[in-house]
Motif scaffolding. Sequence first.
Motif, PDB file in Angstrom:
ATOM      1  N   ASP A  77       0.834  -1.210   0.000  1.00 42.75           N
ATOM      2  CA  ASP A  77       0.000   0.000   0.000  1.00 42.75           C
ATOM      3  C   ASP A  77       0.865   1.255   0.000  1.00 42.75           C
ATOM      4  OD1 ASP A  77      -2.892   0.954   0.214  1.00 42.75           O
ATOM      5  OD2 ASP A  77      -1.941   2.070   1.850  1.00 42.75           O
ATOM      6  N   VAL A  78       1.971   1.234   0.754  1.00 40.43           N
ATOM      7  CA  VAL A  78       2.882   2.381   0.747  1.00 40.43           C
ATOM      8  C   VAL A  78       3.416   2.591  -0.670  1.00 40.43           C
ATOM      9  CG1 VAL A  78       5.016   3.353   1.681  1.00 40.43           C
ATOM     10  CG2 VAL A  78       3.510   2.036   3.172  1.00 40.43           C
ATOM     11  N   ALA A  79       3.736   1.499  -1.371  1.00 38.45           N
ATOM     12  CA  ALA A  79       4.231   1.608  -2.741  1.00 38.45           C
ATOM     13  C   ALA A  79       3.198   2.262  -3.655  1.00 38.45           C
ATOM     14  CB  ALA A  79       4.608   0.234  -3.275  1.00 38.45           C
ATOM     15  N   HIS A  80       1.915   1.936  -3.453  1.00 43.21           N
ATOM     16  CA  HIS A  80       0.843   2.546  -4.255  1.00 43.21           C
ATOM     17  C   HIS A  80       0.817   4.060  -4.037  1.00 43.21           C
ATOM     18  CE1 HIS A  80      -3.059   3.165  -6.136  1.00 43.21           C
ATOM     19  NE2 HIS A  80      -3.462   3.762  -5.032  1.00 43.21           N
ATOM     20  N   HIS A  81       0.899   4.495  -2.789  1.00 42.19           N
ATOM     21  CA  HIS A  81       0.928   5.926  -2.502  1.00 42.19           C
ATOM     22  C   HIS A  81       2.221   6.560  -3.018  1.00 42.19           C
ATOM     23  CE1 HIS A  81      -2.713   6.191  -0.058  1.00 42.19           C
ATOM     24  NE2 HIS A  81      -2.366   5.043   0.497  1.00 42.19           N
ATOM     25  N   HIS A  95      -1.109   6.684   7.763  1.00 39.35           N
ATOM     26  CA  HIS A  95      -1.352   6.187   9.113  1.00 39.35           C
ATOM     27  C   HIS A  95      -1.950   4.793   8.991  1.00 39.35           C
ATOM     28  CE1 HIS A  95      -4.055   6.538  12.976  1.00 39.35           C
ATOM     29  NE2 HIS A  95      -3.168   5.572  13.059  1.00 39.35           N
ATOM     30  N   TYR A  96      -1.237   3.807   9.533  1.00 37.75           N
ATOM     31  CA  TYR A  96      -1.696   2.416   9.495  1.00 37.75           C
ATOM     32  C   TYR A  96      -1.869   1.879  10.915  1.00 37.75           C
ATOM     33  CZ  TYR A  96      -0.101   2.601   4.635  1.00 37.75           C
ATOM     34  OH  TYR A  96       0.088   2.948   3.323  1.00 37.75           O
ATOM     35  N   GLY A  97      -2.796   0.934  11.055  1.00 37.22           N
ATOM     36  CA  GLY A  97      -3.007   0.294  12.350  1.00 37.22           C
ATOM     37  C   GLY A  97      -4.090   0.983  13.154  1.00 37.22           C
ATOM     38  N   SER A 100      -6.434   4.006  12.094  1.00 36.62           N
ATOM     39  CA  SER A 100      -6.169   4.310  10.696  1.00 36.62           C
ATOM     40  C   SER A 100      -7.475   4.427   9.904  1.00 36.62           C
ATOM     41  CB  SER A 100      -5.311   3.208  10.077  1.00 36.62           C
ATOM     42  OG  SER A 100      -5.251   3.333   8.668  1.00 36.62           O
ATOM     43  N   PRO A 101      -7.499   5.272   8.857  1.00 37.19           N
ATOM     44  CA  PRO A 101      -8.673   5.325   7.986  1.00 37.19           C
ATOM     45  C   PRO A 101      -8.798   4.095   7.100  1.00 37.19           C
ATOM     46  CG  PRO A 101      -6.944   6.755   7.148  1.00 37.19           C
ATOM     47  CD  PRO A 101      -6.502   6.283   8.494  1.00 37.19           C
ATOM     48  N   TRP A 102      -7.735   3.295   7.001  1.00 35.08           N
ATOM     49  CA  TRP A 102      -7.773   2.099   6.151  1.00 35.08           C
ATOM     50  C   TRP A 102      -7.958   0.876   7.034  1.00 35.08           C
ATOM     51  CZ3 TRP A 102      -3.120   5.213   5.099  1.00 35.08           C
ATOM     52  CH2 TRP A 102      -3.372   6.196   4.142  1.00 35.08           C
ATOM     53  N   ILE A 103      -9.194   0.609   7.379  1.00 32.56           N
ATOM     54  CA  ILE A 103      -9.482  -0.452   8.342  1.00 32.56           C
ATOM     55  C   ILE A 103      -9.241  -1.839   7.763  1.00 32.56           C
ATOM     56  CG2 ILE A 103     -11.138   0.955   9.607  1.00 32.56           C
ATOM     57  CD1 ILE A 103     -13.380  -0.518   8.141  1.00 32.56           C
ATOM     58  N   GLY A 111       0.012  -2.476  16.550  1.00 32.72           N
ATOM     59  CA  GLY A 111       0.359  -1.091  16.841  1.00 32.72           C
ATOM     60  C   GLY A 111      -0.141  -0.133  15.778  1.00 32.72           C
ATOM     61  N   ALA A 112       0.486   1.023  15.704  1.00 32.19           N
ATOM     62  CA  ALA A 112       0.143   2.034  14.701  1.00 32.19           C
ATOM     63  C   ALA A 112       1.427   2.649  14.164  1.00 32.19           C
ATOM     64  CB  ALA A 112      -0.738   3.123  15.308  1.00 32.19           C
ATOM     65  N   LEU A 113       1.453   2.894  12.848  1.00 32.28           N
ATOM     66  CA  LEU A 113       2.615   3.449  12.176  1.00 32.28           C
ATOM     67  C   LEU A 113       2.222   4.729  11.450  1.00 32.28           C
ATOM     68  CD1 LEU A 113       4.035   0.189  10.518  1.00 32.28           C
ATOM     69  CD2 LEU A 113       4.539   1.111  12.782  1.00 32.28           C
ATOM     70  N   TYR A 114       3.083   5.740  11.534  1.00 30.24           N
ATOM     71  CA  TYR A 114       2.861   7.020  10.870  1.00 30.24           C
ATOM     72  C   TYR A 114       4.061   7.293   9.958  1.00 30.24           C
ATOM     73  CZ  TYR A 114      -0.706   7.672  14.450  1.00 30.24           C
ATOM     74  OH  TYR A 114      -1.811   7.523  15.273  1.00 30.24           O
ATOM     75  N   ILE A 115       3.781   7.549   8.687  1.00 29.59           N
ATOM     76  CA  ILE A 115       4.820   7.638   7.660  1.00 29.59           C
ATOM     77  C   ILE A 115       4.675   8.925   6.870  1.00 29.59           C
ATOM     78  CG2 ILE A 115       5.676   6.571   5.514  1.00 29.59           C
ATOM     79  CD1 ILE A 115       4.578   3.878   6.742  1.00 29.59           C
ATOM     80  N   LEU A 116       5.788   9.584   6.610  1.00 30.26           N
ATOM     81  CA  LEU A 116       5.829  10.729   5.709  1.00 30.26           C
ATOM     82  C   LEU A 116       6.400  10.271   4.372  1.00 30.26           C
ATOM     83  CD1 LEU A 116       5.679  13.770   5.003  1.00 30.26           C
ATOM     84  CD2 LEU A 116       8.018  13.976   5.914  1.00 30.26           C
TER      85      LEU A 116
END
Length: 329
Positions: A77-81, A95-97, A100-103, A111-116
């Motif tokens: 999914d990160v690759a798609h973005h 924002h994953y986990g 996250s908006p992507w349930i 956990g939860a991951l936040y990526i720029l």
Amino acid sequence: MSGEIENGDWPTFGWVDDIRPALAEAVANGKPAAFATLYRVEGSAPRGPGAQMLFTLRDDGDVRATGYFSGDCIEGDVAHHAAQVVADGEPRRLHYGLGSPWIDIRLRCGGALYILLERVESDDAAVAELLRHARERRPCIWESDGKTRAVRDASGPLLTYSEDPLQIARRYDPPRRLIVSGGDPGALAAAQLGALGQFETILVRPQGPQAPPPFAVAQYLRSAPASALQDLGVDRWTGYLGATHEDEHDLGGCLTALRGGAGYVGMIGAKSRAQGRLKALEALGATKEELDRLHLSPGIPGLGKSPWEVATGIVAEIMQALNPAHERA
């Protein structure tokens, strides 16, 4: 533009931790890339803040990935973005986990991951500075809000960030380097394991064969270890292993590495030779503080005595010594 990861079924791209070589390749090819930084973690996660990935687009629309965040939970999914970021240049915060908006995308660790995600051009001045610092083996800090980037000489925590607006500061140390002197099966095993472990690995074999070793290393040198280390330069991100079994070479190499402040210095040999070697180094001017940092008969006991078993224990010990978690800055 598919956004699918190249060879995604076998995610060997996750073996790479330092994305700078892939970034240098993108620069050399004149291609933009999507630069992804994990800046915040909540709960359990395979990687901590500061982990990074790099994405470049192939001509067929697939994405070439370097690095990993989650052990294959979110990389696709990160690759798609990332493909979208490369296409439109707009940074994205993912924002994953938990929360996250992507349930439909689950993190097995809970956990939860936040990526720029940000697009970097091949001629970006900050990218050039980052790569220059790596070549010159100088630590630096990469600062970015997703659109504006800068690199400055500094050290500090691996990553800090502030919200609203988001600003991250990520530290880069010089690439981990392993210098092995020797040419017997144990020395070669240590050098190959070092290269596989993502060390910038240099094999030194005094008056060795003209042909290079039968596996990839960053450099192969035929000079005496002390001379090679003086020419290369030594720092605390460097590990040195003396494995020629000849005191005229190993003692000189170890003394040069110790005086240069190498992060790890070891010498292979029987324990019965240890006291004699220490006295010889002391006679050459080694201080007590320097000798206290020397690993004689290095490695992890109990693994076995085959070349691969011995090398595995030594390389593990070097990894631990050069681990940023053990930083001394």
